[in-house]
Enzyme design. Structure first.
Site, PDB file in Angstrom:
ATOM      1  N   LYS A  10     -29.211 -41.926 -31.118  1.00  0.00           N
ATOM      2  CA  LYS A  10     -28.576 -43.394 -31.341  1.00  0.00           C
ATOM      3  C   LYS A  10     -26.985 -43.586 -30.644  1.00  0.00           C
ATOM      4  O   LYS A  10     -26.466 -42.615 -30.484  1.00  0.00           O
ATOM      5  CB  LYS A  10     -28.703 -43.496 -32.751  1.00  0.00           C
ATOM      6  CG  LYS A  10     -30.177 -43.435 -33.193  1.00  0.00           C
ATOM      7  CD  LYS A  10     -30.094 -43.648 -34.975  1.00  0.00           C
ATOM      8  CE  LYS A  10     -31.527 -43.746 -35.433  1.00  0.00           C
ATOM      9  NZ  LYS A  10     -31.556 -43.865 -36.995  1.00  0.00           N
ATOM     10  N   TYR A  50     -39.045 -50.271 -33.368  1.00  0.00           N
ATOM     11  CA  TYR A  50     -38.836 -50.463 -35.289  1.00  0.00           C
ATOM     12  C   TYR A  50     -39.829 -51.397 -35.474  1.00  0.00           C
ATOM     13  O   TYR A  50     -39.475 -52.472 -36.081  1.00  0.00           O
ATOM     14  CB  TYR A  50     -37.632 -50.582 -35.591  1.00  0.00           C
ATOM     15  CG  TYR A  50     -36.589 -49.566 -35.450  1.00  0.00           C
ATOM     16  CD1 TYR A  50     -37.020 -48.143 -36.286  1.00  0.00           C
ATOM     17  CD2 TYR A  50     -35.606 -49.483 -34.895  1.00  0.00           C
ATOM     18  CE1 TYR A  50     -36.225 -46.947 -36.262  1.00  0.00           C
ATOM     19  CE2 TYR A  50     -34.807 -48.293 -34.969  1.00  0.00           C
ATOM     20  CZ  TYR A  50     -35.032 -47.043 -35.581  1.00  0.00           C
ATOM     21  OH  TYR A  50     -34.168 -46.176 -35.495  1.00  0.00           O
ATOM     22  N   ARG A 114     -38.148 -33.021 -37.020  1.00  0.00           N
ATOM     23  CA  ARG A 114     -38.017 -33.626 -38.185  1.00  0.00           C
ATOM     24  C   ARG A 114     -37.412 -32.540 -39.128  1.00  0.00           C
ATOM     25  O   ARG A 114     -36.260 -33.191 -39.676  1.00  0.00           O
ATOM     26  CB  ARG A 114     -39.129 -34.113 -39.188  1.00  0.00           C
ATOM     27  CG  ARG A 114     -39.846 -35.351 -38.431  1.00  0.00           C
ATOM     28  CD  ARG A 114     -39.070 -36.663 -38.237  1.00  0.00           C
ATOM     29  NE  ARG A 114     -38.951 -37.176 -39.627  1.00  0.00           N
ATOM     30  CZ  ARG A 114     -37.999 -38.324 -39.747  1.00  0.00           C
ATOM     31  NH1 ARG A 114     -38.259 -39.214 -38.986  1.00  0.00           N
ATOM     32  NH2 ARG A 114     -37.756 -38.859 -40.918  1.00  0.00           N
ATOM     33  N   THR A 120     -32.675 -38.542 -43.758  1.00  0.00           N
ATOM     34  CA  THR A 120     -32.373 -39.869 -43.371  1.00  0.00           C
ATOM     35  C   THR A 120     -30.808 -40.010 -43.516  1.00  0.00           C
ATOM     36  O   THR A 120     -29.962 -40.409 -42.823  1.00  0.00           O
ATOM     37  CB  THR A 120     -33.161 -41.000 -43.990  1.00  0.00           C
ATOM     38  OG1 THR A 120     -34.444 -40.738 -43.748  1.00  0.00           O
ATOM     39  CG2 THR A 120     -32.575 -42.323 -43.320  1.00  0.00           C
ATOM     40  N   ARG A 131     -28.160 -33.949 -38.662  1.00  0.00           N
ATOM     41  CA  ARG A 131     -27.557 -35.173 -39.504  1.00  0.00           C
ATOM     42  C   ARG A 131     -26.580 -34.655 -40.282  1.00  0.00           C
ATOM     43  O   ARG A 131     -25.653 -35.301 -40.871  1.00  0.00           O
ATOM     44  CB  ARG A 131     -28.683 -35.963 -40.213  1.00  0.00           C
ATOM     45  CG  ARG A 131     -29.296 -36.996 -39.024  1.00  0.00           C
ATOM     46  CD  ARG A 131     -30.644 -37.569 -39.846  1.00  0.00           C
ATOM     47  NE  ARG A 131     -31.442 -38.635 -38.823  1.00  0.00           N
ATOM     48  CZ  ARG A 131     -32.545 -39.083 -39.309  1.00  0.00           C
ATOM     49  NH1 ARG A 131     -33.299 -38.656 -40.359  1.00  0.00           N
ATOM     50  NH2 ARG A 131     -32.936 -39.873 -38.348  1.00  0.00           N
ATOM     51  N   ASN A 151     -26.832 -42.191 -38.377  1.00  0.00           N
ATOM     52  CA  ASN A 151     -27.182 -40.729 -38.465  1.00  0.00           C
ATOM     53  C   ASN A 151     -27.683 -40.158 -37.231  1.00  0.00           C
ATOM     54  O   ASN A 151     -28.570 -39.432 -37.123  1.00  0.00           O
ATOM     55  CB  ASN A 151     -28.356 -40.880 -39.598  1.00  0.00           C
ATOM     56  CG  ASN A 151     -29.616 -41.723 -39.165  1.00  0.00           C
ATOM     57  OD1 ASN A 151     -29.648 -42.324 -38.041  1.00  0.00           O
ATOM     58  ND2 ASN A 151     -30.723 -41.787 -39.990  1.00  0.00           N
ATOM     59  N   HIS A 154     -32.635 -40.554 -33.864  1.00  0.00           N
ATOM     60  CA  HIS A 154     -34.276 -40.885 -34.294  1.00  0.00           C
ATOM     61  C   HIS A 154     -35.085 -39.933 -33.918  1.00  0.00           C
ATOM     62  O   HIS A 154     -35.114 -39.151 -32.954  1.00  0.00           O
ATOM     63  CB  HIS A 154     -34.802 -42.272 -33.723  1.00  0.00           C
ATOM     64  CG  HIS A 154     -35.913 -42.356 -33.806  1.00  0.00           C
ATOM     65  ND1 HIS A 154     -36.759 -42.994 -34.990  1.00  0.00           N
ATOM     66  CD2 HIS A 154     -37.067 -42.257 -33.108  1.00  0.00           C
ATOM     67  CE1 HIS A 154     -37.914 -43.050 -34.771  1.00  0.00           C
ATOM     68  NE2 HIS A 154     -38.174 -42.706 -33.487  1.00  0.00           N
TER      69      HIS A 154
HETATM   70  P1  ADP Z   1     -35.708 -41.749 -40.484  1.00  0.00           P
HETATM   71  O1  ADP Z   1     -34.946 -42.120 -39.329  1.00  0.00           O
HETATM   72  O2  ADP Z   1     -35.288 -40.507 -41.134  1.00  0.00           O
HETATM   73  O3  ADP Z   1     -37.158 -41.688 -40.115  1.00  0.00           O
HETATM   74  P2  ADP Z   1     -36.589 -44.390 -41.795  1.00  0.00           P
HETATM   75  O4  ADP Z   1     -37.621 -44.373 -40.759  1.00  0.00           O
HETATM   76  O5  ADP Z   1     -36.845 -44.104 -43.157  1.00  0.00           O
HETATM   77  O6  ADP Z   1     -35.734 -42.940 -41.399  1.00  0.00           O
HETATM   78  O7  ADP Z   1     -35.477 -45.507 -41.450  1.00  0.00           O
HETATM   79  C1  ADP Z   1     -35.077 -45.620 -40.264  1.00  0.00           C
HETATM   80  C2  ADP Z   1     -33.503 -45.939 -40.121  1.00  0.00           C
HETATM   81  O8  ADP Z   1     -33.006 -46.840 -40.698  1.00  0.00           O
HETATM   82  C3  ADP Z   1     -32.757 -44.611 -40.696  1.00  0.00           C
HETATM   83  O9  ADP Z   1     -32.577 -43.616 -39.485  1.00  0.00           O
HETATM   84  C4  ADP Z   1     -31.476 -45.264 -40.905  1.00  0.00           C
HETATM   85  O10 ADP Z   1     -30.673 -45.234 -39.581  1.00  0.00           O
HETATM   86  C5  ADP Z   1     -31.806 -46.733 -41.376  1.00  0.00           C
HETATM   87  N1  ADP Z   1     -31.856 -46.643 -42.817  1.00  0.00           N
HETATM   88  C6  ADP Z   1     -32.773 -46.376 -43.656  1.00  0.00           C
HETATM   89  N2  ADP Z   1     -32.648 -46.868 -44.842  1.00  0.00           N
HETATM   90  C7  ADP Z   1     -31.429 -47.442 -44.892  1.00  0.00           C
HETATM   91  C8  ADP Z   1     -30.695 -48.273 -45.866  1.00  0.00           C
HETATM   92  N3  ADP Z   1     -31.235 -48.258 -47.060  1.00  0.00           N
HETATM   93  N4  ADP Z   1     -29.601 -48.839 -45.428  1.00  0.00           N
HETATM   94  C9  ADP Z   1     -29.137 -48.698 -44.343  1.00  0.00           C
HETATM   95  N5  ADP Z   1     -30.070 -48.137 -43.200  1.00  0.00           N
HETATM   96  C10 ADP Z   1     -30.933 -47.545 -43.460  1.00  0.00           C
HETATM   97 MG    MG Z   2     -38.560 -43.227 -39.383  1.00  0.00          MG
END
Ligand code: ADP
Ligand code: MG
Length: 187
Positions: A10, A50, A114, A120, A131, A151, A154
């Site tokens: 990212k 997304y 993963r 996350t 991360r 983080n 993705h």
């Molecule tokens: P992952 O990236 O671990 O698959 P998710 O798909 O649940 O996580 O969420 C996508 C992205 O949204 C996360 O990587 C993070 O950057 C952001 N994110 C998730 N939850 C929050 C939150 N409550 N506040 C801010 N950013 C968030």
């Molecule tokens: Mg995700």
């Protein structure tokens, strides 16, 4: 079995010059880079990446509420409200700078990637994960600053999203096929 998965470094990871370390982590684990490029995402590709899937929006809300609860705090929004708010901030995040898009191939690559990226929320992520090693952000810090969690990476969550995301970021002819010299020792 052999699978493909999509990783994005990212914008925060690109700005912090972490692309090499991220790729090394995957290569060290035996995964093969079969596609790679730098992209400045526009609203269109970010929105498709997304995609507003209801299940996913709810899961974001659930994870966020759980993290607050663990800290003895409460967040008043519903899971769906959190999911929608986070999706909007994610679109801003992903279009805020360049990303490195990478396709990795290997045994159980979706699961392994993963595992290697960790949870996350960097605050919570395993200290040996990408991360956890390269981040310190948290849900409440993101909320306080009205932005999405930084983080670094993705990664696709399952086979269906991996297929969809690879097709979104790469044309078929941008993916290559070759043998790693250590393949016969890996598998
Ligand atoms: P992952 O990236 O671990 O698959 P998710 O798909 O649940 O996580 O969420 C996508 C992205 O949204 C996360 O990587 C993070 O950057 C952001 N994110 C998730 N939850 C929050 C939150 N409550 N506040 C801010 N950013 C968030
Ligand atoms: Mg995700």
């Amino acid at each position: 079995m052999i699978e493909r998965t999509l990783v994005l470094v990212k914008p925060d990871g690109v700005y912090r010059a972490l692309i090499g370390k991220v790729i090394s982590t995957f290569e060290d684990a035996g995964l093969k880079v079969i596609g790679i490029k730098m992209v400045q995402p526009d609203e269109d590709i970010a929105g498709k990446h997304y995609v507003a899937d209801e299940e996913w929006l709810l899961s974001i809300g659930r994870k966020t509420k759980e993290s607050y609860r663990e800290k003895g705090q409460e967040i008043k929004e519903t899971e769906m409200e959190i999911g929608q708010r986070v999706r909007n901030s994610l679109l801003k995040y992903l279009t805020s700078g360049p990303v490195a898009a990478i396709v990795l191939e290997g045994n159980s690559s979706i699961y392994i990637v993963r595992k290697l990226i960790g949870a996350t929320e960097p605050r919570k992520a395993d200290p040996y994960s990408i991360r956890g090693r390269f981040g310190a952000d948290s849900y409440d810090m993101g909320d306080a600053k009205n932005r999405s969690i930084r983080n670094v990476v993705h990664a696709s969550e399952d086979e269906k999203s991996a297929k969809r995301e690879i097709a979104l970021w790469f044309k078929n002819e941008e993916l290559v096929s070759y043998k790693r010299v250590d393949e016969e020792y890996l598998y």
